[in-house]
Write an enzyme that holds these catalytic residues in place. Sequence first.
Site, PDB file in Angstrom:
ATOM      1  N   THR A 405       0.858  -1.189   0.000  1.00 48.82           N
ATOM      2  CA  THR A 405       0.000   0.000   0.000  1.00 48.82           C
ATOM      3  C   THR A 405       0.884   1.226   0.000  1.00 48.82           C
ATOM      4  O   THR A 405       2.078   1.133   0.279  1.00 48.82           O
ATOM      5  CB  THR A 405      -0.974   0.043   1.196  1.00 48.82           C
ATOM      6  N   SER A 476     -12.280  -1.481   4.002  1.00 49.55           N
ATOM      7  CA  SER A 476     -10.870  -1.092   4.033  1.00 49.55           C
ATOM      8  C   SER A 476     -10.524  -0.476   5.395  1.00 49.55           C
ATOM      9  O   SER A 476     -11.407  -0.141   6.182  1.00 49.55           O
ATOM     10  CB  SER A 476     -10.633  -0.064   2.930  1.00 49.55           C
ATOM     11  N   SER A 477      -9.232  -0.301   5.622  1.00 52.80           N
ATOM     12  CA  SER A 477      -8.765   0.445   6.805  1.00 52.80           C
ATOM     13  C   SER A 477      -8.086   1.751   6.395  1.00 52.80           C
ATOM     14  O   SER A 477      -7.575   2.472   7.252  1.00 52.80           O
ATOM     15  CB  SER A 477      -7.755  -0.389   7.595  1.00 52.80           C
ATOM     16  N   GLY A 506      -2.433  -1.950   6.308  1.00 54.33           N
ATOM     17  CA  GLY A 506      -3.585  -2.822   6.542  1.00 54.33           C
ATOM     18  C   GLY A 506      -4.330  -2.406   7.791  1.00 54.33           C
ATOM     19  O   GLY A 506      -4.617  -1.227   8.000  1.00 54.33           O
TER      20      GLY A 506
HETATM   21  O1  DON Z   1      -7.781  -1.543   2.291  1.00 51.41           O
HETATM   22  C1  DON Z   1      -7.106  -1.992   3.189  1.00 51.41           C
HETATM   23  O2  DON Z   1      -7.297  -1.742   4.355  1.00 51.41           O
HETATM   24  C2  DON Z   1      -5.934  -2.874   2.837  1.00 51.41           C
HETATM   25  N1  DON Z   1      -6.173  -3.522   1.599  1.00 51.41           N
HETATM   26  C3  DON Z   1      -4.703  -2.051   2.810  1.00 51.41           C
HETATM   27  C4  DON Z   1      -3.494  -2.875   2.544  1.00 51.41           C
HETATM   28  C5  DON Z   1      -2.268  -2.330   3.119  1.00 51.41           C
HETATM   29  O3  DON Z   1      -2.238  -1.275   3.703  1.00 51.41           O
HETATM   30  C6  DON Z   1      -1.066  -3.163   2.966  1.00 51.41           C
HETATM   31  N2  DON Z   1       0.077  -2.474   3.489  1.00 51.41           N
HETATM   32  N3  DON Z   1       0.888  -2.334   4.136  1.00 51.41           N
END
Ligand code: DON
Length: 602
Positions: A405, A476-477, A506
């Site tokens: 992300t 999502s977060s 995440g």
């Molecule tokens: O939307 C979400 O919360 C996750 N798919 C985000 C993924 C994420 O932040 C991965 N990273 N470090």
Amino acid sequence: MDEFLPKMKNLLSLLCIIISALFLPYVTYGQYEVSKSASGQHGMVVSPHPLATKVGLEILKGGGNAYDAGIAIEFALAVCFPVAGNIGGGGFGLYRTSAGEVLSLDYRERAPSQASTKMYLDAKGQVMDSLSRLGALAVGVPGTVKGMEQLHRKLGKLPWATLLQPAINLASDGFALTVIDSDLMFNHAQKFKQVNAWPTPFVKQQGRRWRMGDTLKQPMLAKTLRTIQENGSAGFYEGWVAASIVTEMKRHNGLISTEDLKSYKAIWRDPIKFDYQAPTDTTYRIYSMAPPSSGGIILNQVLGMLNHIPKSDWLANKDNHLWRIQQLVETERLAYADRSEYLGDPDFFQIPVRQLLDKSYLKSRFAHAHVGPAINSLKVGPGLGNHKMVRQPNAGSQPKEHDETTHYTVVDGQGNALCTTTTLNGAFGSKLVVEGSGILLNNEMDDFSANPGSPNSYGLIGGVANAIEPRKRMLSSMSPTIITRLVPSPKGSTEMLAFTVGTPGGSTIPTSVLQVILGLTVDGLSPAEAVAKPRYHHQWFPDQILSEYNSIIPERATELGKLGYTIKLIEKIGRVEAIKVSEGGLLIGGADPRGDDSAAGY
Ligand code: DON
């Protein structure tokens, strides 16, 4: 020992980066000079990759506004930061105009129309999580290109073609890899080979490993970006590019159809908005992402609960880390319990937003500062009653370390602000790369609750609200956040742009944003200090505090252990980018020392 040594190496390099970021003006990463802190009067860009930061700054200097710079950064990241930057994924953007209007854009992926509630369950009803994480079935319908087009139509100033050009140049000419880029691609080489039927650009030929300084070229992606440059979003969602995605899906039994692509829409949504009265007596107005992200609601709930702790308690415990950890952990536990039951895509599930954010509800949920023994997550549930989710016995599995992300933020000299978090979900998403168009596709389907009550790859459990349904967006977060300062004025109060904050990570995203907000507003840290500060996190289940190695020191860990808390150490939590606008209008950027993140202003 074999496991211990690389961990120690990583820890030492992380400590060196954090120390150098705090004391040196910039760090050299191969051929890139990366500033972790920058200031300027006319524009500020903070992004996870030095090349994307440069692209954003050049757009600003060329007369573009913050939104133009953001669009150019988003496309550039799809090329130079393929682990998370994307056109095959989605994200959320928060924007404040110089006139004070705050808007948010949801360009989150959605489930294909052929998706179904039980698509990842085996005959015994167990989740086959490899299917929601790797390969074609894991892919949600991408939203990024539609999102960028919507943003450009509403707030952009420079021509669309100008904003695509830097990404096209990076893809066709290639760019030099940093150590982090090259390690990430090498570490995922096997998965790329497993998933793809053709030699993707991300695997170096003859089994060789990528090295810092190697050039990565992506000619197919360059061709796709040129098509988007000429035809706008139709260049992605229709025509030969869309056909290449559908062909790749058919080749691997994926579900995305021509119609799924053509009918995708980005959605403007009202942000979550609330006031936070810091113990310093300044009142801040916080804007963050509404569902289908849980970010804004979690932040509002936690800060809303913390606001019921008397100011005298905060001041008396200013240097009491144990006290602060307990307040954060116990409020986070409650907010994540609510997340699990009540949050999902608002277009499919009626979310009780008003009740969840009601001040008296938050007061009764966390009436007093928490001191004393740890609360047991088994004794805490979603707070509005009436819950239907049954926690599965395996709920509480460990969230994995995630390096994916990406977040970037821009403020221009007119005071326009942009704060965007965008993702493929896991590192390089599903690892599926579309032959012909070179697009890396997301694995965002894993953010759904494949089986209500079972954890996803972040250990998050969710309920019916986040069950899979055709065309639904997965919860999502991601929490892009813009904060204004309320300044008393004859009319009541005026809002002054104060901070932008956001991060990947995440499930840890909202709690990282929270800690940086507290660093900026309560502790008076600079953006660089606030984003560098070690972090910790609690998400109800698993019932443990996830802590960076240098966050909860051994002495504190012993105290917490005596109170009944379990601590799980992790190398890194998040990669936060933040911008502060000082009362005099100076823009100060802070880039996270945990990665190649860089800040640049002028
Ligand atoms: O939307 C979400 O919360 C996750 N798919 C985000 C993924 C994420 O932040 C991965 N990273 N470090």
